[in-house]
Write a protein that holds these residues in place. Sequence first.
Motif, PDB file in Angstrom:
ATOM      1  N   ASN A  15       0.666  -1.186   0.051  1.00  0.00           N
ATOM      2  CA  ASN A  15       0.001   0.115   0.020  1.00  0.00           C
ATOM      3  C   ASN A  15       0.900   1.266  -0.068  1.00  0.00           C
ATOM      4  N   GLN A  17       0.378   4.279   0.565  1.00  0.00           N
ATOM      5  CA  GLN A  17       0.022   5.186   1.896  1.00  0.00           C
ATOM      6  C   GLN A  17       0.152   4.718   3.112  1.00  0.00           C
ATOM      7  N   ASN A  18       0.466   3.354   3.306  1.00  0.00           N
ATOM      8  CA  ASN A  18       0.527   2.612   4.523  1.00  0.00           C
ATOM      9  C   ASN A  18       1.682   1.228   4.283  1.00  0.00           C
TER      10      ASN A  18
END
Length: 77
Positions: A15, A17-18
Motif C-alpha cells: 500500500n 499510503q501505509n
Amino acid sequence: MSQLITLGSELIRINPQNTTRLQYSYNQGRSWLDRYIGSTPGRFLDLQVAGTQIIALTAKGTYYSKDSGRTWLFRSK
C-alpha cells in the motif's frame, strides 16, 4: 524485488499510503482491496514471488506467505 507483483490472476502491492498493509487487485489495477492489515512483519519494503510463495523483505526481516499474502511467517533477519 518489487513493490508490485503478479500472483496468478491477481496483482499484489505494498500500500503506497501505509507500508504495513498489502493490497490486491483482480482487475489489472483499476481498483485495490486490502489483503493484509496486520502488524507482525512491520513495514513491507519489497515483494517477490518464489513458486507458490510470496517472499517479503520487511523492516523486521524476511517473511513468507503461502496464502497469497493473507498471513505471514518469519523466515530470517
